[in-house]
Design an enzyme around this catalytic site. Structure first.
Site, PDB file in Angstrom:
ATOM      1  CE1 TYR A   1       0.986   0.952   4.385  1.00  0.00           C
ATOM      2  CE2 TYR A   1       0.691  -1.433   4.343  1.00  0.00           C
ATOM      3  CZ  TYR A   1       1.177  -0.292   4.954  1.00  0.00           C
ATOM      4  OH  TYR A   1       1.865  -0.390   6.136  1.00  0.00           O
TER       5      TYR A   1
ATOM      6  CB  SER B   1       9.765  -1.824  13.657  1.00  0.00           C
ATOM      7  OG  SER B   1       8.655  -2.016  14.512  1.00  0.00           O
ATOM      8  N   GLY B   2       7.672   0.812  12.709  1.00  0.00           N
ATOM      9  CA  GLY B   2       6.497   1.167  11.928  1.00  0.00           C
ATOM     10  C   GLY B   2       5.155   1.030  12.596  1.00  0.00           C
TER      11      GLY B   2
ATOM     12  CG  HIS C   1      -2.830   5.168  11.643  1.00  0.00           C
ATOM     13  ND1 HIS C   1      -3.808   4.829  10.732  1.00  0.00           N
ATOM     14  CD2 HIS C   1      -1.944   4.127  11.622  1.00  0.00           C
ATOM     15  CE1 HIS C   1      -3.540   3.668  10.175  1.00  0.00           C
ATOM     16  NE2 HIS C   1      -2.414   3.200  10.713  1.00  0.00           N
TER      17      HIS C   1
ATOM     18  CB  CYS D   1      -1.053   0.573  12.499  1.00  0.00           C
ATOM     19  SG  CYS D   1       0.551   1.132  11.892  1.00  0.00           S
TER      20      CYS D   1
END
Length: 414
Positions: A324, A338-339, A343, A361
């Site tokens: 994505y 690491s991400g 959100h 996430c």
């Protein structure tokens, strides 16, 4: 995607204390514009001595000297700091310090002329010419010319740290220092690092490798800091030997712990409960990592916040059908380098509280994400339960996922 953490290097010389920003402010100012939601790669001196800047007696006057500081490693002067000249007798009336190009360092006299401090820092690996004129306490004038050299960058090691002077931090923030070069004598370095607080806490340093392989040492209390705690971090590395390297830093950073904003994410219930000082503020429906992209289990700590960010899966190694690239993801709270972020995920509308559908996430509605963004700050803990694979200690601040006994054993002084 990862962003940098911490800031550099206040000499041992007798000058007014300067306070500088550490990493936290730099991280806020220098956030990368590119990020991704996903797990990415995890995994767990010489003694100081007087410099050669002593003025020789002239005109029959004896016992006069000008001392150059801060000095370290074979008489060389510490670079990247203001220069301090001190008259052993009498007072300085004229000071000129010039570099290789003839450019002079500006400076000011203080203490009745006994001390002169430059207005700018000296350069690394540079020779300077020093010309001084002194008036002796008993009368008479002494003029002198001499040279000194600053240490080169190859001769020193420095640590960057994650706290700023006067900032307010969350209850889970450890004090963390990452070094630019390997630390061979961890005990010698750790002895010169200190964290004190009011009220006092039981705490310990513990060593690890940062994600890029650099030596790192974190201090955390046994339990979360109490709201309102006043913390002082002291780094006194000037003159500390580390193999062929020498330390140059002398820092003192005061910061305060804010409210206890603690969030708990249950991946089975698909909720996030946010409390403030023990009182539940809200329980939000969320969507966490789907199968093979499970959100890290354990406690993570807020690293940064940004209202909008591009999320590109290639930055965390996700390609192919799961790839994505979203230009503007809103209300982003970063939890790991690491991400992992919390959100807004409006594309998952209808799944919050029902289905885990993210790439690792913590997603929620835009309104809920904005509310959460406004509640949390740097150093606040977010604990994920009932998931898989505990977040590594060096993936951000995973310090709280190590039991206290094991954490203490990580100290070089244990």
């Amino acid at each position: 995607m990862q962003h940098s953490r911490r800031g550099p290097e206040v000499p041992a010389g007798p000058r007014p204390r300067r306070r500088r920003l550490g990493h936290a402010a730099l991280a806020t100012a220098g956030l990368l514009a590119l990020a991704a939601c996903g797990q990415g790669g995890s995994s767990a001196s010489e003694d100081s001595k007087p410099s050669g800047g002593a003025a020789s007696a002239q005109g029959g006057a004896a016992g006069r000297a000008v001392t150059v500081s801060p000095v370290v490693k074979g008489g060389k002067v510490i670079a990247g700091e203001p220069l301090v000249l001190t008259a052993a007798d009498g007072r300085l009336t004229s000071v000129t310090v010039t570099g290789p190009g003839g450019e002079a360092l500006d400076g000011k006299l203080s203490d009745g002329g006994r001390t002169w401090t430059s207005s700018h820092d000296t350069e690394y690996g540079t020779s300077y010419t020093l010309r001084t004129q002194l008036t002796a306490s008993g009368g008479g004038t002494v003029s002198d010319s001499s040279r000194f050299t600053t240490v080169s960058k190859d001769e020193v090691f420095v640590g960057t740290y994650n706290v700023n002077q006067g900032q307010k931090a969350g209850v889970a923030l450890p004090v963390s220092v990452v070094f630019n070069k390997p630390i061979d004598d961890r005990a010698a370095v750790e002895k010169k690092l200190k964290v004190s607080s009011s009220p006092a806490v039981e705490g310990s340093w513990s060593w690890m490798k940062d994600r890029d392989g650099k030596d790192r040492v974190d201090f955390r209390p046994k339990e979360y800091w109490k709201p309102g705690t006043e913390v002082k971090f002291t780094m006194d590395l000037a003159g500390v030997k580390n193999g062929d390297l020498v330390g140059t830093q002398k820092r003192e950073i005061d910061f305060t712990i804010g409210k206890a904003v603690v969030s708990t994410v249950d991946v089975v219930k698909k909720t996030m409960t946010v409390t403030e000082n023990g009182k539940v503020l809200r329980t939000l429906p969320v969507s966490t990592g789907k199968k093979t992209f499970e959100t890290w289990n354990g406690t993570m700590v807020v690293l940064s916040k940004v209202p909008s960010i591009r999320m590109d899966s290639s930055t965390v190694g996700i390609f192919g059908p799961e790839a994505y690239d979203m230009e503007s993801v809103k209300w982003d709270v970063q939890l790991t380098p690491s991400g992992t972020y919390a959100h807004a995920a409006p594309w998952n509308e209808g799944r919050f509280g029902r289905v885990n559908a993210s790439h690792g996430c913590i997603g929620m509605s835009t309104a809920d994400a904005k509310w959460f963004y406004d509640q949390v700050g740097y150093g606040d803990p977010v604990t994920v339960v009932n998931s898989k694979d505990t977040v590594a200690v060096n993936n951000g601040y995973g310090d709280w996922n190590v039991d206290w006994g094991t954490w203490q054993k990580g100290s070089a002084l244990s």
